[in-house]
Design a protein around this motif. Structure first.
Motif, PDB file in Angstrom:
ATOM      1  N   ALA A  45      68.261  26.804  26.054  1.00  0.00           N
ATOM      2  CA  ALA A  45      68.172  27.817  27.080  1.00  0.00           C
ATOM      3  C   ALA A  45      66.771  28.010  27.750  1.00  0.00           C
ATOM      4  N   ALA A  46      65.739  27.795  27.038  1.00  0.00           N
ATOM      5  CA  ALA A  46      64.297  27.648  27.640  1.00  0.00           C
ATOM      6  C   ALA A  46      64.415  26.849  28.748  1.00  0.00           C
ATOM      7  N   PHE A  47      64.850  25.613  28.737  1.00  0.00           N
ATOM      8  CA  PHE A  47      64.611  24.531  29.629  1.00  0.00           C
ATOM      9  C   PHE A  47      66.018  24.403  30.720  1.00  0.00           C
ATOM     10  N   ALA A  48      66.593  25.409  30.536  1.00  0.00           N
ATOM     11  CA  ALA A  48      67.908  25.292  31.478  1.00  0.00           C
ATOM     12  C   ALA A  48      67.858  25.350  32.716  1.00  0.00           C
ATOM     13  N   GLN A  49      66.702  25.784  33.283  1.00  0.00           N
ATOM     14  CA  GLN A  49      66.364  25.813  34.572  1.00  0.00           C
ATOM     15  C   GLN A  49      64.586  25.333  34.826  1.00  0.00           C
ATOM     16  N   PRO A  50      64.773  23.895  34.709  1.00  0.00           N
ATOM     17  CA  PRO A  50      63.403  23.371  34.585  1.00  0.00           C
ATOM     18  C   PRO A  50      62.511  23.712  35.769  1.00  0.00           C
ATOM     19  N   ARG A  51      62.948  23.991  36.901  1.00  0.00           N
ATOM     20  CA  ARG A  51      62.068  24.354  37.956  1.00  0.00           C
ATOM     21  C   ARG A  51      61.580  25.628  37.772  1.00  0.00           C
ATOM     22  N   GLN A  52      61.951  26.489  36.859  1.00  0.00           N
ATOM     23  CA  GLN A  52      61.517  27.820  36.650  1.00  0.00           C
ATOM     24  C   GLN A  52      60.327  27.574  35.408  1.00  0.00           C
ATOM     25  N   VAL A  53      59.949  26.545  34.969  1.00  0.00           N
ATOM     26  CA  VAL A  53      59.017  26.126  33.880  1.00  0.00           C
ATOM     27  C   VAL A  53      57.846  25.326  34.427  1.00  0.00           C
ATOM     28  N   ARG A  54      56.690  25.869  34.098  1.00  0.00           N
ATOM     29  CA  ARG A  54      55.357  25.237  34.484  1.00  0.00           C
ATOM     30  C   ARG A  54      54.861  24.371  33.349  1.00  0.00           C
ATOM     31  N   CYS A  55      54.023  23.545  33.348  1.00  0.00           N
ATOM     32  CA  CYS A  55      53.313  22.827  32.363  1.00  0.00           C
ATOM     33  C   CYS A  55      52.093  22.465  32.415  1.00  0.00           C
ATOM     34  N   ALA A  56      51.315  22.308  31.405  1.00  0.00           N
ATOM     35  CA  ALA A  56      49.935  21.674  31.321  1.00  0.00           C
ATOM     36  C   ALA A  56      49.708  20.710  30.154  1.00  0.00           C
ATOM     37  N   VAL A  57      49.205  19.568  30.181  1.00  0.00           N
ATOM     38  CA  VAL A  57      49.078  18.361  29.434  1.00  0.00           C
ATOM     39  C   VAL A  57      47.397  18.735  29.306  1.00  0.00           C
ATOM     40  N   ASN A  58      47.218  18.661  27.871  1.00  0.00           N
ATOM     41  CA  ASN A  58      45.799  18.727  27.453  1.00  0.00           C
ATOM     42  C   ASN A  58      45.038  19.797  28.349  1.00  0.00           C
ATOM     43  N   GLN A  59      45.607  20.859  28.679  1.00  0.00           N
ATOM     44  CA  GLN A  59      44.925  21.945  29.436  1.00  0.00           C
ATOM     45  C   GLN A  59      44.682  21.851  30.779  1.00  0.00           C
ATOM     46  N   GLU A  60      45.349  20.581  31.581  1.00  0.00           N
ATOM     47  CA  GLU A  60      45.534  20.318  32.890  1.00  0.00           C
ATOM     48  C   GLU A  60      46.785  20.601  33.341  1.00  0.00           C
ATOM     49  N   PHE A  61      47.019  21.394  34.444  1.00  0.00           N
ATOM     50  CA  PHE A  61      48.457  21.480  35.147  1.00  0.00           C
ATOM     51  C   PHE A  61      48.972  20.000  35.358  1.00  0.00           C
ATOM     52  N   ALA A  62      50.411  20.031  35.024  1.00  0.00           N
ATOM     53  CA  ALA A  62      50.999  18.718  35.150  1.00  0.00           C
ATOM     54  C   ALA A  62      52.401  18.873  35.813  1.00  0.00           C
ATOM     55  N   THR A  63      52.829  17.929  36.350  1.00  0.00           N
ATOM     56  CA  THR A  63      53.888  17.785  37.394  1.00  0.00           C
ATOM     57  C   THR A  63      54.925  17.179  36.393  1.00  0.00           C
ATOM     58  N   PRO A  64      56.284  17.127  36.730  1.00  0.00           N
ATOM     59  CA  PRO A  64      57.341  16.317  35.841  1.00  0.00           C
ATOM     60  C   PRO A  64      57.026  15.024  35.514  1.00  0.00           C
ATOM     61  N   ASP A  65      56.451  14.277  36.498  1.00  0.00           N
ATOM     62  CA  ASP A  65      56.260  12.896  36.384  1.00  0.00           C
ATOM     63  C   ASP A  65      54.909  12.570  35.552  1.00  0.00           C
ATOM     64  N   ALA A  66      54.226  13.622  35.324  1.00  0.00           N
ATOM     65  CA  ALA A  66      52.695  13.344  34.559  1.00  0.00           C
ATOM     66  C   ALA A  66      53.147  12.988  33.157  1.00  0.00           C
ATOM     67  N   PRO A  67      52.376  11.591  32.723  1.00  0.00           N
ATOM     68  CA  PRO A  67      52.487  11.115  31.547  1.00  0.00           C
ATOM     69  C   PRO A  67      52.318  11.963  30.417  1.00  0.00           C
ATOM     70  N   VAL A  68      53.003  11.598  29.120  1.00  0.00           N
ATOM     71  CA  VAL A  68      52.677  12.339  27.863  1.00  0.00           C
ATOM     72  C   VAL A  68      52.517  11.172  26.946  1.00  0.00           C
ATOM     73  N   ALA A  69      51.872  11.654  25.892  1.00  0.00           N
ATOM     74  CA  ALA A  69      51.616  10.701  24.662  1.00  0.00           C
ATOM     75  C   ALA A  69      51.215  11.385  23.474  1.00  0.00           C
ATOM     76  N   ARG A  70      51.376  10.384  22.198  1.00  0.00           N
ATOM     77  CA  ARG A  70      51.188  10.873  20.930  1.00  0.00           C
ATOM     78  C   ARG A  70      49.889  11.580  21.187  1.00  0.00           C
ATOM     79  N   GLY A  71      49.715  12.766  20.412  1.00  0.00           N
ATOM     80  CA  GLY A  71      48.220  13.624  20.378  1.00  0.00           C
ATOM     81  C   GLY A  71      48.118  14.400  21.308  1.00  0.00           C
ATOM     82  N   ASP A  72      48.831  14.285  22.399  1.00  0.00           N
ATOM     83  CA  ASP A  72      48.717  15.356  23.305  1.00  0.00           C
ATOM     84  C   ASP A  72      49.063  16.939  23.074  1.00  0.00           C
ATOM     85  N   GLU A  73      48.372  17.770  23.924  1.00  0.00           N
ATOM     86  CA  GLU A  73      48.722  19.281  23.775  1.00  0.00           C
ATOM     87  C   GLU A  73      49.649  19.440  24.865  1.00  0.00           C
TER      88      GLU A  73
END
Length: 83
Positions: A45-73
């Protein structure tokens, strides 16, 4: 990987944060969202409309194609508007 949820995403998932270990094929934000969506009905339900969700990886704004890895926040939150 530490995943944080804010505002209505927190309400839908039912958690403010969780530690997860996605499979190796999850390499970017979009893949993480797809994987998280399968964890529970609340996640779906939370991700049903992914365009309505913003993201940050390691406290930096991130786009859907931004890499994620073990140990990231990774934080998910709604768009913020100001006035």
């Amino acid at each position: 990987m530490r995943v944080l949820y804010f505002a209505w995403l927190r309400q839908k998932v039912g958690l403010g944060e969780e530690e997860v270990a996605p499979p190796p094929e999850v390499r970017d934000v979009a893949g993480l969202i797809a994987w998280l969506s399968g964890r529970s009905p609340g996640h779906a339900a939370a991700f049903a409309q992914p365009r309505q969700v913003r993201c940050a990886v390691n406290q930096e704004f991130a786009t859907p194609d931004a890499p994620v890895a073990r140990g990231d926040e990774v934080a998910f939150f709604p768009p913020v508007t100001g006035g």
